[in-house]
Design a protein around this motif. Structure first.
Motif, PDB file in Angstrom:
ATOM      1  N   GLU A  33       5.493  47.053  37.394  1.00  0.00           N
ATOM      2  CA  GLU A  33       5.448  48.516  37.448  1.00  0.00           C
ATOM      3  C   GLU A  33       6.706  49.124  36.836  1.00  0.00           C
ATOM      4  O   GLU A  33       7.807  48.631  37.071  1.00  0.00           O
ATOM      5  CB  GLU A  33       5.351  48.970  38.903  1.00  0.00           C
ATOM      6  N   PRO A  34       6.580  50.237  36.107  1.00  0.00           N
ATOM      7  CA  PRO A  34       7.771  50.934  35.601  1.00  0.00           C
ATOM      8  C   PRO A  34       8.607  51.490  36.758  1.00  0.00           C
ATOM      9  O   PRO A  34       8.054  51.870  37.796  1.00  0.00           O
ATOM     10  CB  PRO A  34       7.196  52.089  34.773  1.00  0.00           C
ATOM     11  N   TYR A  35       9.903  51.525  36.594  1.00  0.00           N
ATOM     12  CA  TYR A  35      10.780  52.123  37.601  1.00  0.00           C
ATOM     13  C   TYR A  35      12.071  52.601  36.965  1.00  0.00           C
ATOM     14  O   TYR A  35      12.457  52.165  35.885  1.00  0.00           O
ATOM     15  CB  TYR A  35      11.081  51.160  38.754  1.00  0.00           C
ATOM     16  N   THR A  36      12.712  53.543  37.652  1.00  0.00           N
ATOM     17  CA  THR A  36      14.074  53.955  37.328  1.00  0.00           C
ATOM     18  C   THR A  36      14.846  53.922  38.639  1.00  0.00           C
ATOM     19  O   THR A  36      14.284  54.175  39.709  1.00  0.00           O
ATOM     20  CB  THR A  36      14.148  55.368  36.717  1.00  0.00           C
ATOM     21  N   GLY A  55      13.235  50.305  33.589  1.00  0.00           N
ATOM     22  CA  GLY A  55      12.448  49.189  33.088  1.00  0.00           C
ATOM     23  C   GLY A  55      11.195  48.968  33.889  1.00  0.00           C
ATOM     24  O   GLY A  55      10.571  49.916  34.360  1.00  0.00           O
ATOM     25  N   LYS A  56      10.866  47.718  34.070  1.00  0.00           N
ATOM     26  CA  LYS A  56       9.696  47.324  34.841  1.00  0.00           C
ATOM     27  C   LYS A  56      10.123  46.268  35.852  1.00  0.00           C
ATOM     28  O   LYS A  56      11.097  45.554  35.639  1.00  0.00           O
ATOM     29  CB  LYS A  56       8.615  46.750  33.924  1.00  0.00           C
ATOM     30  N   SER A  72      12.142  41.422  36.380  1.00  0.00           N
ATOM     31  CA  SER A  72      12.477  42.723  35.782  1.00  0.00           C
ATOM     32  C   SER A  72      12.395  42.664  34.261  1.00  0.00           C
ATOM     33  O   SER A  72      13.386  42.791  33.569  1.00  0.00           O
ATOM     34  CB  SER A  72      13.881  43.154  36.221  1.00  0.00           C
ATOM     35  N   ASN A  74      11.928  43.783  30.469  1.00  0.00           N
ATOM     36  CA  ASN A  74      12.186  44.998  29.695  1.00  0.00           C
ATOM     37  C   ASN A  74      12.992  46.038  30.475  1.00  0.00           C
ATOM     38  O   ASN A  74      12.650  47.214  30.510  1.00  0.00           O
ATOM     39  CB  ASN A  74      10.861  45.600  29.202  1.00  0.00           C
ATOM     40  N   THR A  75      14.068  45.598  31.124  1.00  0.00           N
ATOM     41  CA  THR A  75      14.911  46.503  31.903  1.00  0.00           C
ATOM     42  C   THR A  75      16.261  46.672  31.212  1.00  0.00           C
ATOM     43  O   THR A  75      16.882  45.705  30.784  1.00  0.00           O
ATOM     44  CB  THR A  75      15.108  45.963  33.333  1.00  0.00           C
TER      45      THR A  75
END
Length: 158
Positions: A33-36, A55-56, A72, A74-75
């Motif tokens: 899942e995407p997150y910030t 990232g994710k 994680s 692509n973070t």
């Protein structure tokens, strides 16, 4: 997984910058899942930093064991000196955390490239295999391994 372990998981992953809005659940086919996430940390001396991660991420429970794997992909993590916003570093942190909850400690094996904070003031970039162990109170008791550890606070202090 017991409630005490979910609390420990939050503390461990929070220190590892992966807590941003991710739930713990059984391994399923859904993608990360995407997150910030924005956190603040202390460095030795008078340096305080802001840590921004975008990232994710995803947590996987290991069936039959008191373990979780956090990934994680692509973070991007940017660490900024809060006293001088122009002083910052950015890293791709695409590693994984293998977290094992034991009776009196939590063992985290970080693999790949990760940014993590410790109970002692400090922010570190780790590459390769690094293990850190927290006791039941969350205090770090070991930080070791053959991986490369870079002190991000020292970089920003110069």
């Amino acid at each position: 997984m017991e409630t005490r372990n979910k609390s420990a998981l939050g503390a461990v992953i929070g220190g590892a910058l992966l807590a941003g809005g991710l739930g713990v659940g059984p391994a399923i086919a859904a993608p990360p899942e995407p997150y910030t996430d924005t956190r603040y940390a202390e460095c030795p001396g008078d340096l305080d930093v802001r840590i921004d991660a975008v990232g994710k991420g995803k947590f996987f429970e290991v069936p039959g064991l008191d373990q979780v794997i956090a990934i994680s992909p692509n973070t991007t993590v940017t660490i900024t000196d809060t006293g001088d916003e122009s002083n910052s570093v950015t890293y791709k942190a695409n590693g994984a955390f293998h977290i094992e909850f034991l009776e009196n400690e939590t063992v985290v094996r970080a693999t790949g490239v990760n940014v993590l904070t410790t109970e002692d003031p400090g922010v570190f970039l780790t590459r390769g295999n690094v293990t850190f162990v927290n006791d039941a109170t969350g205090e770090k008791v070991r930080f070791e391994g053959p991986g490369k550890v870079t002190d991000i606070c020292a970089i920003l202090a110069n």
